[in-house]
Design a protein around this motif. Structure first.
Motif, PDB file in Angstrom:
ATOM      1  N   LEU A  95      -3.399 -14.315   2.041  1.00 13.69           N
ATOM      2  CA  LEU A  95      -3.656 -13.137   1.218  1.00 13.69           C
ATOM      3  C   LEU A  95      -3.370 -13.414  -0.263  1.00 13.69           C
ATOM      4  CD1 LEU A  95      -2.148 -10.338   3.497  1.00 13.69           C
ATOM      5  CD2 LEU A  95      -4.567 -10.671   2.952  1.00 13.69           C
ATOM      6  N   GLY A  96      -3.132 -14.650  -0.589  1.00 10.02           N
ATOM      7  CA  GLY A  96      -2.781 -14.992  -1.964  1.00 10.02           C
ATOM      8  C   GLY A  96      -3.912 -14.798  -2.946  1.00 10.02           C
ATOM      9  N   GLY A  97      -5.147 -14.742  -2.480  1.00  6.19           N
ATOM     10  CA  GLY A  97      -6.283 -14.605  -3.382  1.00  6.19           C
ATOM     11  C   GLY A  97      -6.595 -13.183  -3.791  1.00  6.19           C
ATOM     12  N   LEU A  98      -5.850 -12.206  -3.314  1.00  8.08           N
ATOM     13  CA  LEU A  98      -6.118 -10.821  -3.679  1.00  8.08           C
ATOM     14  C   LEU A  98      -5.870 -10.588  -5.163  1.00  8.08           C
ATOM     15  CD1 LEU A  98      -4.428  -8.824  -0.757  1.00  8.08           C
ATOM     16  CD2 LEU A  98      -6.881  -9.204  -1.103  1.00  8.08           C
ATOM     17  N   THR A  99      -6.785  -9.898  -5.814  1.00  8.53           N
ATOM     18  CA  THR A  99      -6.540  -9.458  -7.182  1.00  8.53           C
ATOM     19  C   THR A  99      -5.469  -8.376  -7.168  1.00  8.53           C
ATOM     20  OG1 THR A  99      -8.190  -7.706  -7.096  1.00  8.53           O
ATOM     21  CG2 THR A  99      -8.947  -9.908  -7.777  1.00  8.53           C
ATOM     22  N   ASP A 100      -4.891  -8.084  -8.319  1.00  5.28           N
ATOM     23  CA  ASP A 100      -3.894  -7.016  -8.373  1.00  5.28           C
ATOM     24  C   ASP A 100      -4.502  -5.677  -7.950  1.00  5.28           C
ATOM     25  OD1 ASP A 100      -1.951  -8.758  -9.166  1.00  5.28           O
ATOM     26  OD2 ASP A 100      -1.822  -8.055 -11.240  1.00  5.28           O
ATOM     27  N   ALA A 101      -5.757  -5.459  -8.299  1.00  5.96           N
ATOM     28  CA  ALA A 101      -6.410  -4.207  -7.919  1.00  5.96           C
ATOM     29  C   ALA A 101      -6.561  -4.109  -6.404  1.00  5.96           C
ATOM     30  CB  ALA A 101      -7.771  -4.087  -8.598  1.00  5.96           C
ATOM     31  N   ALA A 102      -6.987  -5.207  -5.785  1.00  4.29           N
ATOM     32  CA  ALA A 102      -7.123  -5.214  -4.326  1.00  4.29           C
ATOM     33  C   ALA A 102      -5.757  -5.107  -3.664  1.00  4.29           C
ATOM     34  CB  ALA A 102      -7.840  -6.487  -3.879  1.00  4.29           C
ATOM     35  N   TRP A 103      -4.763  -5.739  -4.281  1.00  5.42           N
ATOM     36  CA  TRP A 103      -3.392  -5.685  -3.736  1.00  5.42           C
ATOM     37  C   TRP A 103      -2.894  -4.235  -3.684  1.00  5.42           C
ATOM     38  CZ3 TRP A 103      -0.276 -10.007  -2.408  1.00  5.42           C
ATOM     39  CH2 TRP A 103       1.062  -9.716  -2.131  1.00  5.42           C
ATOM     40  N   THR A 104      -3.018  -3.515  -4.789  1.00  5.14           N
ATOM     41  CA  THR A 104      -2.550  -2.130  -4.807  1.00  5.14           C
ATOM     42  C   THR A 104      -3.404  -1.241  -3.903  1.00  5.14           C
ATOM     43  OG1 THR A 104      -3.835  -1.704  -6.821  1.00  5.14           O
ATOM     44  CG2 THR A 104      -1.520  -2.295  -7.095  1.00  5.14           C
ATOM     45  N   ASP A 105      -4.661  -1.582  -3.745  1.00  5.92           N
ATOM     46  CA  ASP A 105      -5.520  -0.834  -2.827  1.00  5.92           C
ATOM     47  C   ASP A 105      -4.990  -0.935  -1.400  1.00  5.92           C
ATOM     48  OD1 ASP A 105      -7.839   0.699  -2.102  1.00  5.92           O
ATOM     49  OD2 ASP A 105      -8.764  -1.148  -1.379  1.00  5.92           O
ATOM     50  N   HIS A 106      -4.587  -2.157  -0.998  1.00  2.30           N
ATOM     51  CA  HIS A 106      -4.091  -2.358   0.367  1.00  2.30           C
ATOM     52  C   HIS A 106      -2.633  -1.939   0.537  1.00  2.30           C
ATOM     53  CE1 HIS A 106      -7.673  -4.231   1.906  1.00  2.30           C
ATOM     54  NE2 HIS A 106      -7.641  -5.218   1.021  1.00  2.30           N
ATOM     55  N   PHE A 107      -1.788  -2.226  -0.460  1.00  9.99           N
ATOM     56  CA  PHE A 107      -0.347  -2.062  -0.257  1.00  9.99           C
ATOM     57  C   PHE A 107       0.261  -0.901  -1.047  1.00  9.99           C
ATOM     58  CE2 PHE A 107      -1.220  -6.747   0.150  1.00  9.99           C
ATOM     59  CZ  PHE A 107      -1.344  -6.695   1.534  1.00  9.99           C
ATOM     60  N   GLY A 108      -0.609  -0.145  -1.745  1.00  4.65           N
ATOM     61  CA  GLY A 108      -0.176   1.079  -2.391  1.00  4.65           C
ATOM     62  C   GLY A 108      -0.925   2.288  -1.844  1.00  4.65           C
ATOM     63  N   GLN A 109      -2.208   2.068  -1.506  1.00  5.35           N
ATOM     64  CA  GLN A 109      -3.027   3.137  -0.931  1.00  5.35           C
ATOM     65  C   GLN A 109      -3.318   2.894   0.544  1.00  5.35           C
ATOM     66  OE1 GLN A 109      -6.422   4.038  -3.543  1.00  5.35           O
ATOM     67  NE2 GLN A 109      -5.360   2.923  -5.174  1.00  5.35           N
ATOM     68  N   PHE A 110      -3.029   1.699   1.023  1.00  4.92           N
ATOM     69  CA  PHE A 110      -3.094   1.330   2.431  1.00  4.92           C
ATOM     70  C   PHE A 110      -4.496   1.423   3.023  1.00  4.92           C
ATOM     71  CE2 PHE A 110       1.295   2.206   1.488  1.00  4.92           C
ATOM     72  CZ  PHE A 110       1.848   1.002   1.868  1.00  4.92           C
ATOM     73  N   ALA A 111      -5.459   0.935   2.242  1.00  2.67           N
ATOM     74  CA  ALA A 111      -6.772   0.678   2.811  1.00  2.67           C
ATOM     75  C   ALA A 111      -6.623  -0.433   3.845  1.00  2.67           C
ATOM     76  CB  ALA A 111      -7.736   0.251   1.710  1.00  2.67           C
ATOM     77  N   PRO A 112      -7.184  -0.276   5.051  1.00  3.97           N
ATOM     78  CA  PRO A 112      -6.964  -1.279   6.108  1.00  3.97           C
ATOM     79  C   PRO A 112      -7.452  -2.667   5.698  1.00  3.97           C
ATOM     80  CG  PRO A 112      -7.944   0.719   7.014  1.00  3.97           C
ATOM     81  CD  PRO A 112      -8.008   0.852   5.513  1.00  3.97           C
ATOM     82  N   LEU A 113      -6.731  -3.681   6.122  1.00  8.40           N
ATOM     83  CA  LEU A 113      -7.206  -5.047   5.955  1.00  8.40           C
ATOM     84  C   LEU A 113      -8.369  -5.275   6.912  1.00  8.40           C
ATOM     85  CD1 LEU A 113      -3.846  -7.038   5.769  1.00  8.40           C
ATOM     86  CD2 LEU A 113      -5.440  -6.624   3.893  1.00  8.40           C
ATOM     87  N   PRO A 114      -9.385  -6.026   6.508  1.00 15.61           N
ATOM     88  CA  PRO A 114     -10.555  -6.242   7.367  1.00 15.61           C
ATOM     89  C   PRO A 114     -10.171  -6.806   8.738  1.00 15.61           C
ATOM     90  CG  PRO A 114     -10.985  -7.042   5.149  1.00 15.61           C
ATOM     91  CD  PRO A 114      -9.530  -6.687   5.194  1.00 15.61           C
ATOM     92  N   GLY A 115     -10.732  -6.215   9.776  1.00 18.15           N
ATOM     93  CA  GLY A 115     -10.525  -6.706  11.126  1.00 18.15           C
ATOM     94  C   GLY A 115      -9.129  -6.491  11.660  1.00 18.15           C
ATOM     95  N   ASN A 116      -8.370  -5.584  11.042  1.00 16.84           N
ATOM     96  CA  ASN A 116      -6.982  -5.405  11.444  1.00 16.84           C
ATOM     97  C   ASN A 116      -6.776  -4.025  12.027  1.00 16.84           C
ATOM     98  OD1 ASN A 116      -3.932  -5.836  11.283  1.00 16.84           O
ATOM     99  ND2 ASN A 116      -4.719  -7.696  10.309  1.00 16.84           N
ATOM    100  N   LEU A 117      -5.519  -3.580  12.085  1.00 14.36           N
ATOM    101  CA  LEU A 117      -5.220  -2.273  12.645  1.00 14.36           C
ATOM    102  C   LEU A 117      -6.005  -1.204  11.898  1.00 14.36           C
ATOM    103  CD1 LEU A 117      -1.328  -2.552  13.010  1.00 14.36           C
ATOM    104  CD2 LEU A 117      -3.009  -2.680  14.849  1.00 14.36           C
ATOM    105  N   PRO A 118      -6.730  -0.362  12.596  1.00  7.35           N
ATOM    106  CA  PRO A 118      -7.546   0.644  11.907  1.00  7.35           C
ATOM    107  C   PRO A 118      -6.726   1.753  11.280  1.00  7.35           C
ATOM    108  CG  PRO A 118      -7.656   0.954  14.285  1.00  7.35           C
ATOM    109  CD  PRO A 118      -6.905  -0.327  14.058  1.00  7.35           C
ATOM    110  N   GLN A 119      -5.483   1.946  11.768  1.00  2.00           N
ATOM    111  CA  GLN A 119      -4.625   3.009  11.256  1.00  2.00           C
ATOM    112  C   GLN A 119      -3.177   2.570  11.379  1.00  2.00           C
ATOM    113  OE1 GLN A 119      -5.550   6.775  13.015  1.00  2.00           O
ATOM    114  NE2 GLN A 119      -4.213   7.943  11.657  1.00  2.00           N
TER     115      GLN A 119
END
Length: 455
Positions: free
Chosen positions: A42-66
């Motif tokens: 997950l090191g290639g995530l931009t800061d924007a994508a990082w906050t999207d996943h770990f601040g707003q909790f958009a699911p990671l692709p192919g992972n837990l849906p909720q």
């Protein structure tokens, strides 16, 4: 991007509840663990994508849906509590590291769940900063710990009784070798869900220990837990660390240390030193941590006795004291940086070091800094005390071979890297007063530097 992983979903029907993350007014990235992120692709995530996943909790692709808030019971300061569970956190995703090991991305401060009781489901920014500092320091000292993966300030004002309020809010994401805990098994035992407990045993063996369940999977798992928790307790002692809240719901079934609240590092080898102001009886004091963890493991045995006779578990449990003593010897010698001799002199050396430190004249960090590699290095403020509190230590250590060099520039520093409460408060003060994060990031860099020297 992380490869799809979601085995937790196979047992979610009896171990967790699907929940929603809080909708935070702001997302300000304060810390991202790029070393840990690289290990799980997950090191290639931009800061924007990082906050999207770990601040707003958009699911990671192919992972837990909720997100999943885990259900568990537990003994809290020896009092059984069936009304707990993930009250301000959830498991957001499961990933595999570069060795193929299954890990969880879990949260702290991500909002309310069915187990929040009267809490707001939030985390103070100071609490998040403290957890980052704890995990970074413990990892550098060789303790098997969860990793603080992300810290994002969330823009809310929180009210707490134990710090000036209102105070700033944050959401933390930790990377952990599972979030199944002793309390998870206690809940199933209390509810009589033996079939589900057997499924959980097999899940843990298969997914977290990488083993095929044998003829007696409960005893197979229990043997691992006894061994690993003994090693965890020993590593706390060698690090001079006090977790503070060693309840059975805070003991991970993989014996990975996690969930840091009132933690402290003790300057001296003071067995009565406590971290939590509310631990007035010293139940989880520095010198009682092995006893506390052993007691929690007893509770796991009581739960597993629903699956196998207690007579199969008791002999395994009885090995804990010996395993702990052996692990403490190893942990002390490892921090010292010497190769064990493999005979009775190792125990005698550990006991001599423990006696000297117990005099409480020489700080723990100073001792291991001064004697790195088993040889006295340069001048130290503790020099007048070594002959007094550590008689014959130099001759004793001369029999050992160094396990690492002392060529790293860290060993030429004027003082060791430490993490005592005054320094933690000094790191927090400029954040609180002027939003100055420079001392925080400087400390993280200093910890990494020490970790390189200790590696």
């Amino acid at each position: 991007m992380a490869s799809p992983s979601q085995p937790l979903g196979t047992i979610a029907d009896f171990i967790a509840d699907a929940v929603e993350a809080a909708d935070f007014p702001r997302n300000i990235l304060r810390f991202r663990n790029d070393r840990a992120a690289a290990s799980v692709d997950l090191g290639g995530l931009t800061d924007a994508a990082w906050t999207d996943h770990f601040g707003q909790f958009a699911p990671l692709p192919g992972n837990l849906p909720q997100p999943l808030a885990l259900r568990y019971h537990g003994h809290q300061f020896r009092v059984y509590n069936p009304d707990i569970g993930d009250g301000r956190g959830f498991t957001f995703a499961q990933v595999r590291d570069d060795t193929g090991r299954l890990l969880d991305l879990g949260t702290k401060g991500s909002g309310t769940t069915p187990y929040s009781r009267f809490g707001d489901g939030r985390l103070t920014l100071k609490g998040g900063v403290r957890e980052v500092l704890a995990t970074e320091m413990l990892e550098a000292l060789g303790v098997n710990t969860s990793k603080s993966f992300s810290l994002i300030e969330t823009g809310e004002q929180l009210h707490r009784g134990d710090e000036p309020s209102p105070t700033r809010s944050a959401v933390l994401v930790r990377l952990s070798h599972g979030h199944i805990r002793i309390g998870s098994f206690q809940r199933l035992g209390a509810l009589g869900l033996t079939g589900e407990m057997d499924r959980l045993v097999r899940y843990v063996l298969d997914n977290l220990y990488g083993e095929t369940p044998g003829d007696e999977p409960a005893t197979q798992l229990f043997a691992h837990v006894v061994d690993r928790t003994a090693r965890l307790a020993a590593s706390y002692m060698a690090a001079g660390f006090v977790h503070g809240v060693l309840n059975s719901d805070n003991i991970n079934i993989t014996a990975e240390s996690f969930d840091y609240g009132p933690w402290r590092f003790t300057p001296f080898w003071d067995e009565r030193f406590t971290a939590a102001y509310f631990d007035q009886q010293g139940l989880y004091a520095f010198g009682r941590q092995a006893q506390a963890i052993h007691w929690d493991v007893v509770q796991l045995a009581i739960a597993l006795a629903k699956l196998v006779p207690v007579e199969a578990l008791a002999p395994i449990l009885d090995t804990f004291p010996e395993l702990y003593e052996r692990a403490l010897v190893g942990a002390i010698l490892k921090r010292l940086g010497v190769e064990p001799s493999g005979d009775e002199t190792d125990l005698a050396t550990m006991q001599a070091i423990e006696r000297g430190l117990a005099a409480q004249n020489v700080e723990i960090d100073q001792f291991f800094f001064d004697w790195a590699g088993g040889r006295r290095r340069g001048a130290s403020p503790a020099d007048p005390l070594y002959a007094q509190d550590f008689p014959d230590l130099e001759a004793m250590l001369a029999r050992y071979r160094p396990a690492r060099t002392t060529d790293h520039p860290y060993w030429a520093d004027a003082a060791p890297c430490s993490m005592h409460i005054a320094e933690v408060e000094a790191i927090w003060a400029p954040i609180a007063e002027a939003d100055d994060w420079a001392p925080f990031h400087a400390k993280i860099a200093a910890i990494h530097r020490m970790g390189e020297a200790l590696a």
